[in-house]
Design a protein around this motif. Sequence first.
Motif, short mmCIF file in Angstrom:
data_model
loop_
_atom_site.label_atom_id
_atom_site.label_comp_id
_atom_site.label_asym_id
_atom_site.label_seq_id
_atom_site.Cartn_x
_atom_site.Cartn_y
_atom_site.Cartn_z
N LEU B 173 0.85 -1.19 0.00
CA LEU B 173 0.00 0.00 0.00
C LEU B 173 0.88 1.23 0.00
O LEU B 173 1.89 1.29 0.69
CB LEU B 173 -0.89 0.02 1.25
N THR B 174 0.48 2.22 -0.80
CA THR B 174 1.24 3.47 -0.79
C THR B 174 0.26 4.63 -0.84
O THR B 174 -0.82 4.52 -1.40
CB THR B 174 2.24 3.52 -1.96
N VAL B 175 0.65 5.73 -0.20
CA VAL B 175 -0.20 6.93 -0.24
C VAL B 175 0.64 8.12 -0.72
O VAL B 175 1.85 8.15 -0.54
CB VAL B 175 -0.81 7.25 1.15
N ASP B 176 -0.05 9.07 -1.36
CA ASP B 176 0.67 10.26 -1.84
C ASP B 176 1.23 11.03 -0.65
O ASP B 176 2.34 11.53 -0.69
CB ASP B 176 -0.27 11.16 -2.63
N SER B 177 0.40 11.14 0.39
CA SER B 177 0.89 11.82 1.59
C SER B 177 0.12 11.29 2.78
O SER B 177 -1.04 10.90 2.66
CB SER B 177 0.67 13.33 1.47
N ALA B 178 0.81 11.27 3.93
CA ALA B 178 0.17 10.79 5.15
C ALA B 178 0.31 11.84 6.23
O ALA B 178 1.36 12.46 6.39
CB ALA B 178 0.79 9.48 5.59
N ASP B 179 -0.76 12.04 6.95
CA ASP B 179 -0.76 12.95 8.08
C ASP B 179 0.19 12.38 9.15
O ASP B 179 0.00 11.24 9.59
CB ASP B 179 -2.20 13.03 8.62
N PRO B 180 1.21 13.15 9.57
CA PRO B 180 2.18 12.61 10.54
C PRO B 180 1.52 12.22 11.86
O PRO B 180 2.04 11.40 12.59
CB PRO B 180 3.18 13.74 10.74
#
Lengths: 368, 279
Positions: B173-180
């Motif tokens: 799974l990959t995401v463009d951006s993740a909330d830290p």
Amino acid sequence: MRAKIKKEDLVYLFLELKGTHKIIGPKVSNNVIVLSEIDFEDLPLGYRDLQSQGSYKLIKSDESTMFGYSVSADSFKRFLNPPNVEILSFKTSKRGLSFKPLTYQGKPLAFFGIRSCDREALRLYDKVFLEGLERDFYYNSIRQNLILIALNCINPGDNCFCASISTGPEVKGSFDLLITELDDCLLIESGSSFGDRLIKVLPQESVNETHMTKKKLVLEKCMGMFKKKISFNKLPDLIYKNIENPRWQEIAKRDLECGNCTQVCPTCFCSTTYDSVMLNGISKKITEISGRKIRVWDSCFSRNFARVHGGNFRLSRKARYRHWFAHKLAYSLEQFSLPGCVGCGRCITWCPMGIDLTQELEGFSDGE
Amino acid sequence: MASKLIPVVAEIKWIKKESRDTATYALKILDKDVNRDFKYEPGQFSMLSVVGIGEVPISFSSAPTDRDITHTIRIAGDVTTALSKLKVGDLIGVRGPFGRGWPLSELYDREPLIIAGGIGIAPMRSMIREIVNNYDKYFFRRTPVVVYGARTPKDILFRNEFPRYRGFFELILTVDSADPEEYWKGEIGFVTNVIKRLNINPLHTTAFICGPEIMMQSTIKELLLKGVAREKIFLSMERNMNCGIGLCGHCLFGPKFICKDGPVFRYIEVEEFLGIKEL
């Protein structure tokens, strides 16, 4: 079966047909020859049309020629695939949801004077609406009872170029009756049992070899009268080779995107549907509604044509023009093994900017 | 008159919310005969209609071997918004199935690489579930790989199902951006970056891709660089399908009708058209 009749005796054909059929044929309306429900008196006898890029003029001449005029402004497609037609009805109620197909309920249609170009366009329409994955039930409800009274062209219009695509001027597709106008008479040939029956009610005289030779000569003469042509043998490759040619941008600058060409084109078949619910289709309980699914002609020149959620696949005018042009002259050959252009020249006549498909195609050939 | 142009009536059996804007709808076709004869393949789609509003093409997210027919729908326009307002027991119109689905025969004796971006996971789930249901049938050379990219961890669909698939797939799974602030142990970055690093045997790989066109194009580029054969790459295309059977002309992509020639294509069938802007 074949026969010859006196020109004025064509009226008997109308008398025979009009009880059982709705006869669609050419008539003059607002100084333009259009297709409409007609009787014998409506035929634009003795008229000549002068068509050029973005221009149409009708003149009355006193010649004895009955069918000296060329293609009508509109094509027969609007009678087979109406521009605005209800194809389904739907209803929600306590008992549930239901859909009902709607079909043509009127008298069978008879197309009078369908020329080779439009007959070939009908061949493409049949491929799209009848010979695809599934028959379109609405189209079929008209098509299955359709009578074709075809007409061989003796005098092509100035924008016509069917001869270069082999879609005319002689009618090659099937027909019930085929009319060829000779100097002093009409040669009538039958192509079906219904056609045989029609010939029998006409005050006919027998045909000999001279008449058949005359027919050949008339058609040969017509072949030599065309002013426009396209390089059909270079298609579809010529389009694919030039799909990213900057010339599309040049053409787009002249293009108004009015969509006239898609309206008058006898092969353009694109449509869209929408649900229509009238006020009287809504009951007191707002959840119970009834309405119709309506199919309307669409045009690839419309900005919304290739729109999906969050984007539009053809945002530029250039792309939309190219799509139309390429569908006519390239894609259609691959999709249906038939050209999407039958050489009627209507898109040239009715383009307010006078954009000429034959010239634009030639423009791509020049670059070779 | 049996015609795919006339909708059949289906009842919403259950609804499962997948993310903030996406939900899965299980449909039950009410007519018993139609329901029995309703056969579909992963990758095909149906036209779902809310009467009075309109129709939308939506692919199946269930496998033919699943008990329920499901569609996973993201709110995007009028019809999907109307769909999102419906409740269990409400009735909708269904026309279909349409189009050519994923070529399951290409799975046999291969190393499948399934790549999805965004809502593109919906038609992929149909194939993923088909593989789960019939795993032994396909004699895979190695565990199939699933690469799935979403915008943020919140946008990942079917998240609670993935643990169940672990035994069947290698799942990335990959995401463009993740909330830290949020717990995320998957990858960050585009799908293409994952593909770049992926260790595959190009000779045995068959790739199936569904996602935004630009993502599919860059992914295909990476796959070709890795040596995957053009003939062994399949992609699912999107256009505004309207009639489903090639009458309305809306879904043309060059000479192809996406609705009946596709939506799934072998890469070589559409290769020459993919790079052309606004075709």
